[in-house]
Design an enzyme around this catalytic site. Structure first.
Site, short mmCIF file in Angstrom:
data_model
loop_
_atom_site.label_atom_id
_atom_site.label_comp_id
_atom_site.label_asym_id
_atom_site.label_seq_id
_atom_site.Cartn_x
_atom_site.Cartn_y
_atom_site.Cartn_z
N LEU A 33 0.82 -1.22 0.00
CA LEU A 33 0.00 0.00 0.00
C LEU A 33 0.85 1.26 0.00
O LEU A 33 1.92 1.32 0.61
CB LEU A 33 -0.93 -0.01 1.22
CG LEU A 33 -1.92 -1.17 1.30
CD1 LEU A 33 -2.80 -1.03 2.55
CD2 LEU A 33 -2.79 -1.28 0.06
N HIS A 37 -3.30 4.24 -2.78
CA HIS A 37 -4.34 3.43 -2.12
C HIS A 37 -5.00 4.24 -1.00
O HIS A 37 -6.22 4.20 -0.83
CB HIS A 37 -3.71 2.17 -1.51
CG HIS A 37 -3.08 1.24 -2.51
ND1 HIS A 37 -1.73 0.97 -2.52
CD2 HIS A 37 -3.61 0.52 -3.52
CE1 HIS A 37 -1.46 0.12 -3.49
NE2 HIS A 37 -2.58 -0.17 -4.13
N GLU A 151 -7.93 6.06 -11.20
CA GLU A 151 -7.74 6.35 -12.63
C GLU A 151 -6.34 5.97 -13.09
O GLU A 151 -6.07 5.95 -14.29
CB GLU A 151 -8.00 7.84 -12.90
CG GLU A 151 -9.45 8.22 -12.75
CD GLU A 151 -9.72 9.65 -13.15
OE1 GLU A 151 -8.76 10.43 -13.31
OE2 GLU A 151 -10.91 9.99 -13.29
N SER A 189 2.72 0.23 -6.66
CA SER A 189 3.40 -0.73 -5.79
C SER A 189 4.72 -1.18 -6.41
O SER A 189 5.67 -1.50 -5.73
CB SER A 189 2.51 -1.95 -5.55
OG SER A 189 1.32 -1.55 -4.93
P1 AMP Z 1 -3.39 -2.21 -7.03
O1 AMP Z 1 -3.07 -2.56 -5.60
O2 AMP Z 1 -2.22 -1.73 -7.81
O3 AMP Z 1 -4.20 -3.29 -7.70
O4 AMP Z 1 -4.35 -0.96 -6.94
C1 AMP Z 1 -5.52 -0.97 -6.17
C2 AMP Z 1 -6.34 0.25 -6.48
O5 AMP Z 1 -5.57 1.42 -6.18
C3 AMP Z 1 -6.74 0.34 -7.95
O6 AMP Z 1 -8.06 0.85 -8.04
C4 AMP Z 1 -5.73 1.32 -8.50
O7 AMP Z 1 -6.19 2.02 -9.64
C5 AMP Z 1 -5.57 2.26 -7.33
N1 AMP Z 1 -4.29 2.97 -7.42
C6 AMP Z 1 -3.05 2.43 -7.55
N2 AMP Z 1 -2.11 3.40 -7.69
C7 AMP Z 1 -2.78 4.59 -7.64
C8 AMP Z 1 -2.39 5.97 -7.73
N3 AMP Z 1 -1.12 6.31 -7.90
N4 AMP Z 1 -3.35 6.91 -7.66
C9 AMP Z 1 -4.65 6.57 -7.50
N5 AMP Z 1 -5.08 5.29 -7.40
C10 AMP Z 1 -4.18 4.31 -7.47
#
Ligand code: AMP
Length: 285
Positions: A33, A37, A151, A189
């Site tokens: 995270l 997130h 997004e 991540s």
């Molecule tokens: P992930 O853990 O990468 O699957 O991401 C989980 C959620 O967090 C998804 O809806 C991603 O689009 C969102 N997310 C990841 N990185 C960002 C970021 N830099 N800005 C906004 N939302 C993010």
């Protein structure tokens, strides 16, 4: 913060909260995270939701075993971040409960055809089937009032939106803006896997997007700008596209109005994506 691993307890928690008249806000993650997130969690809190976050590195959305093995994992850090961000319930489901037959395929797969064939879908076969299937299961177990997605994964957001519409999930999807580091790199991540030099070169992704975001031009002029700036940084570019933000069809010269610039590249083996809104002006004359 409640910490749950069993699917039955997860469902029970969400049932209880709804029974108490509360609205459940879902933030689905793969862990490691970061502030991106945390911004989704904050958006859920701003809406007054009871925040249920899931943390599951979903193997079905990785078509490359090495990529799955290398994906960052940091449960102690995630527990601290989730607590500090105000998550009410953190669910870390087991692989055995999410995909009992894994590594054999699960009989049921959710596919969002069309949107899944381009960009991320073209380069990562089966990726969006894995995403849509896991999000469908997470929505089915949680029954949230609202689900918050970033997004940053713009194509994923569109796929989830289409799936929610087509399968009539009773949930409001909330798209949240991209959170960036001070140097402009979109938080991901995967960023922890970048060495100092790779990280410096990765800034070209953001630089290319800022260059097209700030001017009005035709689709091919925008594409040329993206390609030039990414080319200067010695990245292994997967795509640098300008697409319709709803259908994801490539924009043509002569198209006017709002579009989305989408970029993806490998930097020293680490796959990064980013995107930004752009304005198109059709060619004159
Ligand atoms: P992930 O853990 O990468 O699957 O991401 C989980 C959620 O967090 C998804 O809806 C991603 O689009 C969102 N997310 C990841 N990185 C960002 C970021 N830099 N800005 C906004 N939302 C993010």
């Amino acid at each position: 913060m409640r910490l749950i691993t069993e699917l039955s307890a997860w469902r029970c928690f969400a049932d209880e909260q709804r029974g108490l008249g509360r609205r459940v806000g879902l933030v689905a993650t793969m862990g490691a995270l970061h502030a991106g997130h945390a911004s989704l969690i904050q958006a859920a809190k701003d809406h007054g939701d009871v925040v249920l976050a899931t943390l599951f590195v979903n193997p079905r959305q990785f078509h490359d075993g090495a990529d799955l093995a290398a994906y960052p994992r940091n449960l102690p850090g995630d527990l601290a971040t989730a607590r500090a961000s105000g998550v009410d319930c953190l669910v870390t489901p087991t692989l055995a409960e999410m995909w009992p037959s894994y590594p054999a395929p699960t009989p049921t797969t959710v596919s969002v055809h069309g949107l899944d064939e381009v960009l991320e879908g073209a380069g990562r076969p089966g990726h969006f089937d894995g995403v849509a299937s896991v999000v469908a299961k997470i929505l089915a177990v949680t029954g949230p009032c609202r689900a918050y997605f970033g997004e940053k994964d713009f194509q994923q957001l569109a796929i989830v939106r289409q799936m929610i519409h087509d399968l009539a999930f009773d949930v409001d999807l909330v798209g949240c803006p991209i959170v960036r580091d001070v140097d402009g790199l979109a938080l991901s991540s995967r960023n922890v896997l970048l060495g100092a030099d790779a990280r410096r070169r990765a800034l070209a992704l953001n630089r290319s997007l800022r260059a097209v975001e700030s001017r009005r031009a035709s689709a091919s002029e925008h594409r040329a700008t993206l390609a030039r700036i990414l080319g200067e940084a010695d990245l292994d570019v997967a795509y640098a596209e300008v697409v319709d933000p709803v259908t994801f069809a490539p924009c043509a010269d002569g198209d006017d109005g709002e579009a989305r610039a989408m970029v993806a590249a490998r930097v020293d083996g680490v796959r990064l994506i980013d995107n930004a809104p752009v304005t198109l002006v059709g060619r004159e004359g």
